[in-house]
Design a protein around this motif. Structure first.
Motif, PDB file in Angstrom:
ATOM      1  N   ASP A 101       0.671  -1.253   0.074  1.00  0.00           N
ATOM      2  CA  ASP A 101       0.076  -0.071   0.154  1.00  0.00           C
ATOM      3  C   ASP A 101       0.879   1.133  -0.091  1.00  0.00           C
ATOM      4  O   ASP A 101       0.224   2.490  -0.103  1.00  0.00           O
ATOM      5  N   PHE A 102       2.220   1.176  -0.016  1.00  0.00           N
ATOM      6  CA  PHE A 102       2.938   2.435   0.211  1.00  0.00           C
ATOM      7  C   PHE A 102       2.894   2.985  -1.228  1.00  0.00           C
ATOM      8  O   PHE A 102       2.902   2.369  -2.281  1.00  0.00           O
ATOM      9  N   CYS A 103       2.810   4.256  -1.166  1.00  0.00           N
ATOM     10  CA  CYS A 103       2.461   5.207  -2.360  1.00  0.00           C
ATOM     11  C   CYS A 103       0.973   5.115  -3.044  1.00  0.00           C
ATOM     12  O   CYS A 103       0.826   6.168  -3.753  1.00  0.00           O
ATOM     13  N   ARG A 104       0.368   3.950  -2.797  1.00  0.00           N
ATOM     14  CA  ARG A 104      -1.040   3.864  -3.390  1.00  0.00           C
ATOM     15  C   ARG A 104      -2.043   4.471  -2.486  1.00  0.00           C
ATOM     16  O   ARG A 104      -2.808   5.066  -2.713  1.00  0.00           O
ATOM     17  N   ALA A 105      -1.538   4.003  -1.043  1.00  0.00           N
ATOM     18  CA  ALA A 105      -2.608   4.567  -0.181  1.00  0.00           C
ATOM     19  C   ALA A 105      -1.877   4.987   1.234  1.00  0.00           C
ATOM     20  O   ALA A 105      -2.682   5.619   1.979  1.00  0.00           O
ATOM     21  N   VAL A 106      -0.918   4.571   1.671  1.00  0.00           N
ATOM     22  CA  VAL A 106      -0.121   5.028   2.876  1.00  0.00           C
ATOM     23  C   VAL A 106       1.144   5.722   2.558  1.00  0.00           C
ATOM     24  O   VAL A 106       1.850   5.340   1.605  1.00  0.00           O
ATOM     25  N   CYS A 107       1.593   6.432   3.666  1.00  0.00           N
ATOM     26  CA  CYS A 107       3.123   6.963   3.482  1.00  0.00           C
ATOM     27  C   CYS A 107       3.748   6.230   4.791  1.00  0.00           C
ATOM     28  O   CYS A 107       4.979   6.551   4.689  1.00  0.00           O
ATOM     29  N   GLY A 108       2.907   6.019   5.818  1.00  0.00           N
ATOM     30  CA  GLY A 108       3.429   5.431   6.986  1.00  0.00           C
ATOM     31  C   GLY A 108       2.065   4.967   7.834  1.00  0.00           C
ATOM     32  O   GLY A 108       1.233   5.558   7.538  1.00  0.00           O
ATOM     33  N   PHE A 109       2.486   4.304   9.032  1.00  0.00           N
ATOM     34  CA  PHE A 109       1.440   3.876   9.917  1.00  0.00           C
ATOM     35  C   PHE A 109       2.072   3.493  11.241  1.00  0.00           C
ATOM     36  O   PHE A 109       3.273   3.362  11.240  1.00  0.00           O
ATOM     37  N   HIS A 110       1.462   3.480  12.299  1.00  0.00           N
ATOM     38  CA  HIS A 110       1.846   2.802  13.325  1.00  0.00           C
ATOM     39  C   HIS A 110       0.969   1.707  14.021  1.00  0.00           C
ATOM     40  O   HIS A 110      -0.303   1.899  13.613  1.00  0.00           O
ATOM     41  N   TYR A 111       1.448   0.926  14.997  1.00  0.00           N
ATOM     42  CA  TYR A 111       0.636  -0.164  15.555  1.00  0.00           C
ATOM     43  C   TYR A 111       1.437  -0.449  16.942  1.00  0.00           C
ATOM     44  O   TYR A 111       2.348   0.346  17.205  1.00  0.00           O
ATOM     45  N   PHE A 112       1.216  -1.701  17.135  1.00  0.00           N
ATOM     46  CA  PHE A 112       1.931  -2.381  18.222  1.00  0.00           C
ATOM     47  C   PHE A 112       2.201  -3.893  17.876  1.00  0.00           C
ATOM     48  O   PHE A 112       1.536  -4.325  17.265  1.00  0.00           O
ATOM     49  N   THR A 113       3.164  -4.435  18.313  1.00  0.00           N
ATOM     50  CA  THR A 113       3.612  -5.831  18.007  1.00  0.00           C
ATOM     51  C   THR A 113       2.942  -6.646  18.787  1.00  0.00           C
ATOM     52  O   THR A 113       2.170  -6.514  19.885  1.00  0.00           O
ATOM     53  N   PHE A 114       2.592  -7.972  18.267  1.00  0.00           N
ATOM     54  CA  PHE A 114       2.316  -9.137  18.777  1.00  0.00           C
ATOM     55  C   PHE A 114       3.154  -9.843  19.690  1.00  0.00           C
ATOM     56  O   PHE A 114       4.209 -10.278  19.015  1.00  0.00           O
ATOM     57  N   PRO A 115       2.805 -10.228  20.868  1.00  0.00           N
ATOM     58  CA  PRO A 115       3.682 -11.025  21.486  1.00  0.00           C
ATOM     59  C   PRO A 115       4.186 -12.420  20.990  1.00  0.00           C
ATOM     60  O   PRO A 115       5.432 -12.792  21.095  1.00  0.00           O
ATOM     61  N   PHE A 116       3.586 -13.093  20.275  1.00  0.00           N
ATOM     62  CA  PHE A 116       3.920 -14.429  19.501  1.00  0.00           C
ATOM     63  C   PHE A 116       4.871 -13.963  18.232  1.00  0.00           C
ATOM     64  O   PHE A 116       5.222 -14.743  17.592  1.00  0.00           O
ATOM     65  N   VAL A 117       4.913 -12.789  17.908  1.00  0.00           N
ATOM     66  CA  VAL A 117       6.032 -12.336  16.751  1.00  0.00           C
ATOM     67  C   VAL A 117       7.240 -11.738  17.469  1.00  0.00           C
ATOM     68  O   VAL A 117       8.272 -12.322  17.136  1.00  0.00           O
TER      69      VAL A 117
ATOM     70  N   PRO B  48       4.998  -0.309  21.076  1.00  0.00           N
ATOM     71  CA  PRO B  48       4.732   0.381  19.892  1.00  0.00           C
ATOM     72  C   PRO B  48       5.690   0.580  18.914  1.00  0.00           C
ATOM     73  O   PRO B  48       6.979   0.607  19.226  1.00  0.00           O
ATOM     74  N   TYR B  49       5.270   0.648  17.692  1.00  0.00           N
ATOM     75  CA  TYR B  49       6.257   0.889  16.397  1.00  0.00           C
ATOM     76  C   TYR B  49       5.520   1.645  15.599  1.00  0.00           C
ATOM     77  O   TYR B  49       4.259   1.975  15.546  1.00  0.00           O
ATOM     78  N   ALA B  50       6.389   2.264  14.542  1.00  0.00           N
ATOM     79  CA  ALA B  50       5.856   3.075  13.490  1.00  0.00           C
ATOM     80  C   ALA B  50       6.641   2.893  12.372  1.00  0.00           C
ATOM     81  O   ALA B  50       7.963   2.425  12.590  1.00  0.00           O
ATOM     82  N   TRP B  51       6.271   2.790  11.079  1.00  0.00           N
ATOM     83  CA  TRP B  51       6.842   2.740   9.845  1.00  0.00           C
ATOM     84  C   TRP B  51       6.772   3.786   8.990  1.00  0.00           C
ATOM     85  O   TRP B  51       5.534   4.440   8.870  1.00  0.00           O
ATOM     86  N   VAL B  52       7.861   4.306   8.410  1.00  0.00           N
ATOM     87  CA  VAL B  52       7.697   5.308   7.303  1.00  0.00           C
ATOM     88  C   VAL B  52       8.879   4.929   6.266  1.00  0.00           C
ATOM     89  O   VAL B  52       9.770   4.588   6.498  1.00  0.00           O
ATOM     90  N   GLY B  53       8.411   5.044   4.909  1.00  0.00           N
ATOM     91  CA  GLY B  53       9.246   4.925   3.637  1.00  0.00           C
ATOM     92  C   GLY B  53       9.796   6.011   3.204  1.00  0.00           C
ATOM     93  O   GLY B  53       9.253   7.091   3.021  1.00  0.00           O
ATOM     94  N   TYR B  54      10.721   5.939   2.512  1.00  0.00           N
ATOM     95  CA  TYR B  54      11.321   6.892   1.761  1.00  0.00           C
ATOM     96  C   TYR B  54      10.731   7.163   0.286  1.00  0.00           C
ATOM     97  O   TYR B  54      10.922   6.009  -0.417  1.00  0.00           O
ATOM     98  N   SER B  55      10.279   8.161   0.176  1.00  0.00           N
ATOM     99  CA  SER B  55       9.574   8.252  -1.216  1.00  0.00           C
ATOM    100  C   SER B  55      10.185   8.945  -2.421  1.00  0.00           C
ATOM    101  O   SER B  55       9.270   9.313  -3.357  1.00  0.00           O
ATOM    102  N   GLY B  56      11.416   9.364  -2.173  1.00  0.00           N
ATOM    103  CA  GLY B  56      12.008  10.208  -3.150  1.00  0.00           C
ATOM    104  C   GLY B  56      12.054   9.738  -4.569  1.00  0.00           C
ATOM    105  O   GLY B  56      12.028  10.586  -5.557  1.00  0.00           O
ATOM    106  N   SER B  57      12.219   8.438  -4.891  1.00  0.00           N
ATOM    107  CA  SER B  57      12.109   8.106  -6.160  1.00  0.00           C
ATOM    108  C   SER B  57      10.688   7.290  -6.454  1.00  0.00           C
ATOM    109  O   SER B  57      10.611   7.056  -7.785  1.00  0.00           O
ATOM    110  N   GLN B  58       9.989   6.748  -5.493  1.00  0.00           N
ATOM    111  CA  GLN B  58       8.951   5.959  -5.823  1.00  0.00           C
ATOM    112  C   GLN B  58       7.641   6.882  -5.791  1.00  0.00           C
ATOM    113  O   GLN B  58       6.947   6.541  -6.885  1.00  0.00           O
TER     114      GLN B  58
END
Length: 335
Positions: free
Chosen positions: A175-191, A197-207
């Motif tokens: 969904d990067f570039c199509r619908a989102v540039c970043g999001f946040h959530y929290f990790t699951f203990p079984f993973v 808590p965590y967040a993700w953001v992507g570098y969009s300079g070329s995409q």
């Protein structure tokens, strides 16, 4: 048959958890679509849902996923260092002044969101441990890899840790570039082993700079030529990283005020919360709204910014909702 049935039920539960993660992930989307105006407080139903906020001093851990430009990394580090009140050696209005609006949010005990954010560790996943095509749920596995690595692992800190996954320009994320540039959530203990808590953001300079680095780039699909005053100049010289910093600011504000997706948000649907930065998409200064970012500053070279940072840095970051003034607000406001 009973044992097989139990495994089937467990698998179903796991799939339901995955579905919830996709549904509840709060997203920073293309803000040029926003029709927000500073004073539209009568339409806002921001409510507190009794969950925690990040009130303890935050230990922030960055995971650099992929191949990164060291100059871009330095710009992002300086922004993180500018957030904390202990690093507020910047002229007004500063990034730390911008964070003061986020700090107005409290939990049920009356504790405010912390003013201390320390860059406490970095992990370099230059080998693309989970490939160059990632799902949203891949972020949790990337964190698990970073905290279990044999070489310089990050600490697993469930007390006051916050993990920021940043993907390089050659990594494709669901969904990067199509619908989102970043999001946040929290990790699951079984993973990961614990809930953090965590967040993700992507570098969009070329995409997709026209989506995720706007207003430093113009959407190519708009069908219209950019207006003469519509494209802003990136204060640190790169539209991709300067746009990314505003998305990072957006996600840090929201994960701090709604880390478990049960604290501060607007709307009746908890699976699709509208959070404190979502309410102010596209607003960077006074008078903004309807596609106009608002009144901001220009430096001696004509670059646009609205807050100052450490080491003489300048940044353009999106405003967030002020619960006291009941409107979008930033320290560069003219009133």
């Amino acid at each position: 048959m009973k044992l097989l049935s139990c495994y089937s039920v467990l698998l179903l539960l796991l799939l339901l958890c995955f579905h919830e993660a996709l549904s509840w992930s709060t997203e920073y989307t293309q803000f040029s679509q926003a029709e927000n105006y500073e004073g539209s407080s009568d339409l806002i139903s921001l409510e507190y849902h009794m969950g925690p906020v990040l009130a303890s001093a935050i230990n922030l851990y960055i995971i650099w996923y992929g191949q990164w430009n060291p100059t871009h990394q330095g710009t992002i580090r300086d922004f993180i260092d500018s957030l904390s009140s202990s690093s507020a050696a910047s002229s007004y209005p500063s990034v730390a002044d911008w964070w003061k609006t986020v700090r107005l949010y409290t939990d049920q005990t009356g504790s405010n969101i912390t003013g201390t954010i320390s860059l406490s560790g970095e992990f370099y996943d230059t080998g693309y441990s989970h490939g160059v095509y990632l799902s949203r749920l891949s972020m949790q596995s990337i964190i698990e890899t970073a905290v279990t690595s044999r070489s310089r692992p990050l600490p697993l800190n469930p007390r006051n840790g916050l993990y920021l996954v940043l993907t390089s320009d050659d990594v494709r994320v669901e969904d990067f570039c199509r619908a989102v540039c970043g999001f946040h959530y929290f990790t699951f203990p079984f993973v990961v082993g614990v809930t953090v808590p965590y967040a993700w953001v992507g570098y969009s300079g070329s995409q997709c700079p026209g989506m995720c680095a706007y207003p430093f780039a113009w959407p190519k699909y708009s069908g219209k030529p950019p207006p003469s005053d519509g494209i802003m100049r990136a204060p640190n010289g790169d539209a991709g990283v300067d746009g990314m910093i505003s998305v990072i600011a957006h996600e840090l504000a929201e994960v701090s005020s709604n880390p478990l997706v049960n604290a501060w948000y607007a709307g009746d649907d908890p699976t699709a919360p509208t959070e404190i930065a979502d309410l102010c998409l596209g607003l960077y200064g006074s008078g903004g709204g309807g596609g106009y970012v608002g009144k901001v500053y220009k430096d001696a070279w004509g670059n646009d910014y609205n807050v100052n940072g450490v080491k003489g840095r300048r940044f353009l970051v999106q405003w967030v909702w002020n619960p006291v003034k009941r409107r979008c607000f930033g320290p560069n406001a003219m009133d």
